[in-house]
Design an enzyme around this catalytic site. Structure first.
Site, mmCIF file in Angstrom:
data_model
loop_
_atom_site.group_PDB
_atom_site.id
_atom_site.type_symbol
_atom_site.label_atom_id
_atom_site.label_comp_id
_atom_site.label_asym_id
_atom_site.label_seq_id
_atom_site.Cartn_x
_atom_site.Cartn_y
_atom_site.Cartn_z
ATOM 1 N N CYS A 98 36.067 11.577 60.499
ATOM 2 C CA CYS A 98 36.092 11.169 59.104
ATOM 3 C C CYS A 98 34.675 10.809 58.676
ATOM 4 O O CYS A 98 34.004 10.008 59.340
ATOM 5 C CB CYS A 98 37.023 9.967 58.929
ATOM 6 S SG CYS A 98 37.013 9.261 57.264
ATOM 7 N N CYS A 101 34.412 6.822 57.892
ATOM 8 C CA CYS A 101 34.485 5.742 58.896
ATOM 9 C C CYS A 101 34.214 6.182 60.334
ATOM 10 O O CYS A 101 34.181 5.355 61.228
ATOM 11 C CB CYS A 101 35.838 5.047 58.827
ATOM 12 S SG CYS A 101 37.209 6.032 59.476
ATOM 13 N N CYS A 148 42.820 9.867 56.579
ATOM 14 C CA CYS A 148 42.307 9.222 57.788
ATOM 15 C C CYS A 148 43.174 8.000 58.072
ATOM 16 O O CYS A 148 43.405 7.171 57.191
ATOM 17 C CB CYS A 148 40.855 8.800 57.576
ATOM 18 S SG CYS A 148 40.193 7.790 58.924
ATOM 19 N N CYS A 151 40.821 4.574 57.689
ATOM 20 C CA CYS A 151 40.313 4.038 56.419
ATOM 21 C C CYS A 151 41.088 4.509 55.201
ATOM 22 O O CYS A 151 40.807 4.074 54.089
ATOM 23 C CB CYS A 151 38.831 4.360 56.257
ATOM 24 S SG CYS A 151 38.457 6.095 55.930
ATOM 25 N N CYS A 171 44.166 22.131 56.339
ATOM 26 C CA CYS A 171 43.137 22.680 55.459
ATOM 27 C C CYS A 171 42.327 21.488 54.935
ATOM 28 O O CYS A 171 42.824 20.700 54.127
ATOM 29 C CB CYS A 171 43.807 23.450 54.325
ATOM 30 S SG CYS A 171 42.682 24.347 53.275
#
Length: 183
Positions: A98, A101, A148, A151, A171
């Site tokens: 991510c 984070c 995510c 976060c 995707c």
């Protein structure tokens, strides 16, 4: 994958625990079938980033640390243009995390060319690294958003038109990802 299907797969693997201990351990760790085995570098990335360390920031704090494009995609659930993004054509081996984070979520080993113009994967590193949420923001369509798990940032969407072994296509937006090349 629906919860009932997941438990059926998990139970099936458990029946062969004596001969398939590594596969069963991988399912327990990743939530995936034994077709997706983690490499040592992937296991270390997961161990080094705890999901218990939930990342919570104000929108002003997110704006300070993210680029305008990242903020648009990650925090406002935007989508970057297809074929004009950083990781669609990336062929290097490594881990995708991510961008907000640092939570490791996908591996280059499960990346494939979907022809859509966005980086696509058939499985996450571990199911607990992402969160799947019903998305009704596109008129007349119900999609599954990928966030995510650490976060809550928007990463992309998952569709049921991917390759084996999962049949899924995650995707994703390149702006939502950071990439660490395998050493």
């Amino acid at each position: 994958m629906k919860v009932a299907q997941f438990f059926i797969v998990l139970a099936s693997v458990g029946m062969f625990a004596c001969s398939e201990q590594d596969a069963a351990a991988n399912v327990a760790t990743t939530g995936l079938t034994s077709d997706v085995q983690l490499e040592e570098e992937e296991r270390l990335a997961l161990q080094n980033t705890s999901l218990q360390d939930t990342v919570v920031k104000t929108e002003a704090e997110w704006r300070k640390i993210l680029t305008p494009e990242q903020y648009y995609v990650l925090r406002q659930e935007g989508t970057e243009p297809p074929f004009k993004n950083k990781y669609d054509s990336n062929k290097k081996k490594g881990i995708y995390a991510c961008a907000a984070c640092g939570n490791p979520m996908f591996s280059s080993r499960t990346k494939f060319d979907s022809g859509t113009g966005w980086p696509s994967f058939y499985a996450p590193l571990a199911k607990d690294r992402i969160k799947e949420v019903e998305d009704r923001s596109f008129p007349g369509e119900v999609r599954t958003e990928v966030e995510c798990a650490r976060c809550g940032s928007h990463i992309g969407h998952v569709f049921e038109d991917g390759p084996e072994p999962t049949g899924l296509r995650y995707c994703l937006n390149s702006a939502a990802l950071s990439f660490t090349e395998k050493k």
